[in-house]
Design a protein around this motif. Structure first.
Motif, PDB file in Angstrom:
ATOM      1  N   LEU A  48       0.799  -1.224   0.000  1.00 19.10           N
ATOM      2  CA  LEU A  48       0.000   0.000   0.000  1.00 19.10           C
ATOM      3  C   LEU A  48       0.834   1.279   0.000  1.00 19.10           C
ATOM      4  CD1 LEU A  48      -2.845  -1.074   2.405  1.00 19.10           C
ATOM      5  CD2 LEU A  48      -2.958  -0.761  -0.061  1.00 19.10           C
ATOM      6  N   ALA A  82      -7.357   2.483   0.139  1.00 17.14           N
ATOM      7  CA  ALA A  82      -6.376   3.068  -0.779  1.00 17.14           C
ATOM      8  C   ALA A  82      -7.075   3.732  -1.958  1.00 17.14           C
ATOM      9  CB  ALA A  82      -5.416   1.999  -1.272  1.00 17.14           C
ATOM     10  N   ARG A  83      -6.823   5.030  -2.089  1.00 15.37           N
ATOM     11  CA  ARG A  83      -7.377   5.768  -3.220  1.00 15.37           C
ATOM     12  C   ARG A  83      -6.415   5.686  -4.391  1.00 15.37           C
ATOM     13  NH1 ARG A  83      -8.762  11.565  -1.458  1.00 15.37           N
ATOM     14  NH2 ARG A  83      -9.373  11.588  -3.629  1.00 15.37           N
ATOM     15  N   ARG A 121       3.037   4.105  -1.273  1.00 11.92           N
ATOM     16  CA  ARG A 121       3.319   4.644  -2.609  1.00 11.92           C
ATOM     17  C   ARG A 121       4.790   4.473  -2.968  1.00 11.92           C
ATOM     18  NH1 ARG A 121      -1.257   5.035  -5.459  1.00 11.92           N
ATOM     19  NH2 ARG A 121      -2.871   5.899  -4.157  1.00 11.92           N
ATOM     20  N   GLN A 172      -5.885   3.523  -7.037  1.00  9.38           N
ATOM     21  CA  GLN A 172      -5.171   2.287  -7.347  1.00  9.38           C
ATOM     22  C   GLN A 172      -4.966   2.189  -8.855  1.00  9.38           C
ATOM     23  OE1 GLN A 172      -6.799  -1.175  -5.320  1.00  9.38           O
ATOM     24  NE2 GLN A 172      -7.697   0.173  -3.771  1.00  9.38           N
ATOM     25  N   PHE A 174      -8.118  -3.303  -1.318  1.00 11.54           N
ATOM     26  CA  PHE A 174      -7.610  -2.276  -0.427  1.00 11.54           C
ATOM     27  C   PHE A 174      -8.595  -1.115  -0.405  1.00 11.54           C
ATOM     28  CE2 PHE A 174      -4.070  -3.765  -3.273  1.00 11.54           C
ATOM     29  CZ  PHE A 174      -3.655  -4.806  -2.469  1.00 11.54           C
ATOM     30  N   ASP A 197      -4.335   0.633 -12.769  1.00 11.91           N
ATOM     31  CA  ASP A 197      -5.052  -0.266 -13.664  1.00 11.91           C
ATOM     32  C   ASP A 197      -4.184  -0.692 -14.853  1.00 11.91           C
ATOM     33  OD1 ASP A 197      -4.997   2.052 -15.167  1.00 11.91           O
ATOM     34  OD2 ASP A 197      -7.159   2.250 -15.337  1.00 11.91           O
ATOM     35  N   SER A 204      -5.140  -7.114 -11.166  1.00  8.29           N
ATOM     36  CA  SER A 204      -5.501  -6.915  -9.766  1.00  8.29           C
ATOM     37  C   SER A 204      -4.740  -7.913  -8.898  1.00  8.29           C
ATOM     38  CB  SER A 204      -7.001  -7.119  -9.570  1.00  8.29           C
ATOM     39  OG  SER A 204      -7.318  -7.127  -8.193  1.00  8.29           O
ATOM     40  N   CYS A 219       3.580  -0.707  -5.725  1.00  8.79           N
ATOM     41  CA  CYS A 219       2.675  -1.786  -6.140  1.00  8.79           C
ATOM     42  C   CYS A 219       1.335  -1.235  -6.636  1.00  8.79           C
ATOM     43  CB  CYS A 219       2.436  -2.772  -5.008  1.00  8.79           C
ATOM     44  SG  CYS A 219       3.912  -3.622  -4.432  1.00  8.79           S
ATOM     45  N   ILE A 220       0.708  -0.353  -5.825  1.00 11.17           N
ATOM     46  CA  ILE A 220      -0.623   0.111  -6.205  1.00 11.17           C
ATOM     47  C   ILE A 220      -0.598   1.265  -7.207  1.00 11.17           C
ATOM     48  CG2 ILE A 220      -1.753  -0.813  -4.161  1.00 11.17           C
ATOM     49  CD1 ILE A 220      -1.909   2.039  -3.076  1.00 11.17           C
ATOM     50  N   HIS A 280      -1.077  -1.768  -9.852  1.00 12.83           N
ATOM     51  CA  HIS A 280      -2.054  -2.801  -9.494  1.00 12.83           C
ATOM     52  C   HIS A 280      -3.174  -2.234  -8.632  1.00 12.83           C
ATOM     53  CE1 HIS A 280       0.519  -6.223 -10.709  1.00 12.83           C
ATOM     54  NE2 HIS A 280       1.530  -5.502 -10.236  1.00 12.83           N
ATOM     55  N   SER A 281      -4.329  -2.869  -8.721  1.00  9.07           N
ATOM     56  CA  SER A 281      -5.416  -2.623  -7.774  1.00  9.07           C
ATOM     57  C   SER A 281      -5.533  -3.871  -6.908  1.00  9.07           C
ATOM     58  CB  SER A 281      -6.728  -2.366  -8.522  1.00  9.07           C
ATOM     59  OG  SER A 281      -7.090  -3.520  -9.270  1.00  9.07           O
TER      60      SER A 281
END
Length: 148
Positions: A54, A71-72, A56, A74, A68, A76, A80, A60-61, A64-65
């Motif tokens: 999670l 977590a805003r 930044r 995410q 979570f 694409d 996922s 990872c996010i 990826h989504s």
């Protein structure tokens, strides 16, 4: 698409913590489609792994989504992470983190632990892994819990 993928990789390399730079690489053996042995000789900590996924700074996010809800924004650009532990073994997850291009040439996912043979690496990161062995194992431990 390739132009934006290159920018994503540049951002990933630019924002990751310098802690990985201080650690020498642990030896590992690729067997089939994974790395069976822990890079540290110990299992990772799933709680720390979730925090890394999670963060930044681990990126990872950014691509990826996953499951979570807190977590805003995410990503694409990549699959996922939901169900990652059902789709892949810990050995497969470990190899994807260590050296995703060895599995899927042309992927935008960088090699988070491999340093040899890389050509487009900023001078501050040359010969240094993006993540430490402990961080890799923590993320593997967390991803293995994601069973959908």
């Amino acid at each position: 698409m390739m132009r934006s993928a290159s920018r994503v990789i540049a951002v990933i390399v630019a924002v990751l913590p310098a802690a990985a730079a201080a650690q020498a690489l642990a030896p590992y053996t690729i067997s089939g489609d994974g790395i069976a042995q822990s890079l540290t000789g110990q299992p990772g900590d799933a709680t720390r792994g979730r925090a890394l996924v999670l963060a930044r700074s681990s990126t990872c996010i950014l691509c990826h989504s996953g499951p979570f809800p807190e977590a805003r924004f995410q990503g694409d650009l990549a699959p996922s992470l939901a169900g990652a532990g059902s789709r892949s073994t810990p050995a497969q997850l470990r190899l994807r983190l260590v050296d995703a291009p060895s599995i899927k040439p042309g992927t935008i996912m960088p090699s988070y632990y491999r340093v040899d043979g890389l050509t487009r690496v900023g001078s501050a990161w040359r010969d240094k892994p993006i993540l430490t062995a402990v961080q890799i194992e923590d993320i593997v431990a967390y991803l293995a819990t994601l069973r959908e």
